[in-house]
Design a protein around this motif. Sequence first.
Motif, short mmCIF file in Angstrom:
data_model
loop_
_atom_site.label_atom_id
_atom_site.label_comp_id
_atom_site.label_asym_id
_atom_site.label_seq_id
_atom_site.Cartn_x
_atom_site.Cartn_y
_atom_site.Cartn_z
N ALA A 256 2.02 -17.23 -0.49
CA ALA A 256 1.49 -18.44 0.23
C ALA A 256 0.70 -17.87 1.58
O ALA A 256 -0.11 -18.67 2.00
N LEU A 257 0.72 -16.72 1.94
CA LEU A 257 -0.18 -16.10 3.05
C LEU A 257 -1.62 -16.14 2.72
O LEU A 257 -2.46 -16.18 3.57
N ARG A 258 -1.93 -16.10 1.42
CA ARG A 258 -3.34 -16.38 0.94
C ARG A 258 -3.98 -17.76 1.43
O ARG A 258 -4.92 -17.62 1.92
N SER A 259 -2.95 -18.77 1.32
CA SER A 259 -3.80 -20.10 1.62
C SER A 259 -3.43 -20.30 3.04
O SER A 259 -4.27 -21.02 3.65
N GLU A 260 -2.21 -20.12 3.66
CA GLU A 260 -1.56 -20.41 4.85
C GLU A 260 -2.36 -19.70 5.90
O GLU A 260 -2.83 -20.32 7.04
N ARG A 261 -2.77 -18.64 5.72
CA ARG A 261 -3.34 -17.82 6.67
C ARG A 261 -4.35 -16.80 6.19
O ARG A 261 -4.73 -15.77 7.04
N ARG A 262 -4.99 -17.06 5.23
CA ARG A 262 -6.14 -16.55 4.80
C ARG A 262 -6.18 -15.07 4.39
O ARG A 262 -7.16 -14.32 4.62
N HIS A 263 -4.86 -14.54 3.94
CA HIS A 263 -4.80 -13.13 3.51
C HIS A 263 -5.52 -12.96 2.13
O HIS A 263 -5.34 -13.80 1.46
N VAL A 264 -6.40 -11.86 2.18
CA VAL A 264 -6.81 -11.74 0.88
C VAL A 264 -6.20 -10.63 0.09
O VAL A 264 -5.89 -10.86 -1.10
N ARG A 265 -5.28 -9.85 0.71
CA ARG A 265 -4.67 -8.89 0.12
C ARG A 265 -3.23 -8.75 0.60
O ARG A 265 -2.93 -9.13 1.82
N LEU A 266 -2.23 -8.76 -0.26
CA LEU A 266 -0.89 -8.67 0.00
C LEU A 266 -0.42 -7.54 0.48
O LEU A 266 0.59 -6.84 -0.26
N GLY A 267 -0.66 -7.07 1.76
CA GLY A 267 -0.30 -5.89 1.99
C GLY A 267 -0.72 -4.52 1.22
O GLY A 267 -1.51 -4.73 0.14
N PHE A 268 -0.45 -3.40 1.51
CA PHE A 268 -0.99 -2.25 0.78
C PHE A 268 0.08 -1.12 0.48
O PHE A 268 1.11 -1.02 1.56
N ALA A 269 0.17 -0.45 -0.33
CA ALA A 269 1.07 0.64 -0.60
C ALA A 269 0.71 1.61 0.29
O ALA A 269 -0.48 1.97 0.35
N ALA A 270 1.53 2.67 0.70
CA ALA A 270 1.18 3.58 1.51
C ALA A 270 0.36 4.52 0.76
O ALA A 270 -0.67 5.02 1.35
N ALA A 271 0.46 4.87 -0.37
CA ALA A 271 -0.62 6.02 -1.15
C ALA A 271 -1.81 5.24 -1.40
O ALA A 271 -2.91 6.08 -1.49
N GLN A 272 -1.86 4.05 -1.67
CA GLN A 272 -3.12 3.42 -1.76
C GLN A 272 -4.18 3.34 -0.65
O GLN A 272 -5.16 3.90 -0.87
N LEU A 273 -3.54 3.29 0.47
CA LEU A 273 -4.45 3.28 1.67
C LEU A 273 -4.75 4.82 2.10
O LEU A 273 -5.75 5.18 2.30
N SER A 274 -3.72 5.50 1.88
CA SER A 274 -4.06 7.11 2.09
C SER A 274 -5.03 7.68 1.39
O SER A 274 -5.89 8.41 1.65
N ASP A 275 -5.08 7.19 0.08
CA ASP A 275 -6.14 7.41 -1.02
C ASP A 275 -7.47 7.13 -0.57
O ASP A 275 -8.64 7.71 -0.72
#
Length: 318
Positions: A256-275
């Motif tokens: 729901a955060l995509r439509s209600e608050r314009r989030h494009v990504r539903l957070g990030f895994a720790a390794a994903q952002l570190s990479d």
Amino acid sequence: MESLLDVFRAVADPSRVRILLLLDQMELSVGELAVVLGQSQPRVSRHVRILAEAGLVSRAREGAWVFVRLSGRARPVMAAMRALGDIESIGAEDRARLAVVRAERAVAADSWFAAHAEDWDRERSLFSREADVEAAILAALGDRPLGDLMDVGTGTGRMIELLGPRAETALGIDRSPEMLRLARGRIEAAGLRRAEVRSGDMFSLPGIDGSFDTVVMHQVLHFADDPPAVVAEAARVLRPGGRLLIVDLAAHDREALRSERRHVRLGFAAAQLSDWMAAAGLRAEVAAHLPAPEALAVTVWLGEKIAGETARVVRSVA
């Protein structure tokens, strides 16, 4: 041999070549690919499946969306196709439509931020206790001087207020005029004479390469349609030894955060952002993880720019 034949079969279809060319621009969801290609989502999903089975793309589900990115194997394949002919002309109209899709998304986000500027500080506190997050930020940065500081997506200027007294200079960047108005008032009230805010975009930051010592992004990256590009741009403006601090939501499933608050990504895994940070030439670590049983968990990443490192292509990173 069969694996090689899978690749040849996958790129034998013009629609699949068009998909590869679009993904060479940025990571996209299946729905966005369908809009740009003007095809049904089931048909695009079938094309993506064939490309994935050939090892040319990878898929990652975030809530109801499936994001697609090029794999490392796709690079030499696309280089070979480019050597054999003008494949760019195949995707020229698609790139134009992609630009329209991105512009429409940006307009929708800008409108949301304009309507919610006054409530932005409360908005961020919905996800975890802001006092705990700010304590984690201060602990991650430690006692080391902040030098020239940039706050990307400064919002109401809270990070400038918190960190500005420890910086030589502080610059807040935001696209929203309403946010900038509130940030200016906050900075003036705090008496931070060496701090300012300016209109700008996280994909094209002001400043030449290596002009800042510290860059902060607090609850900003989940609004980006191409997060690796934002990380790489932040790394560009860092001096060697400079640090990038990213505070954002851990991976979650609140669609729901995509439509209600314009989030494009539903957070990030720790390794994903570190990479992504490592790909941008940063020595990265998870500085803190703040679980929130009744809210969304928050993670703090810290990266230090390695002297002599250059950013590499990051679209294939999962």
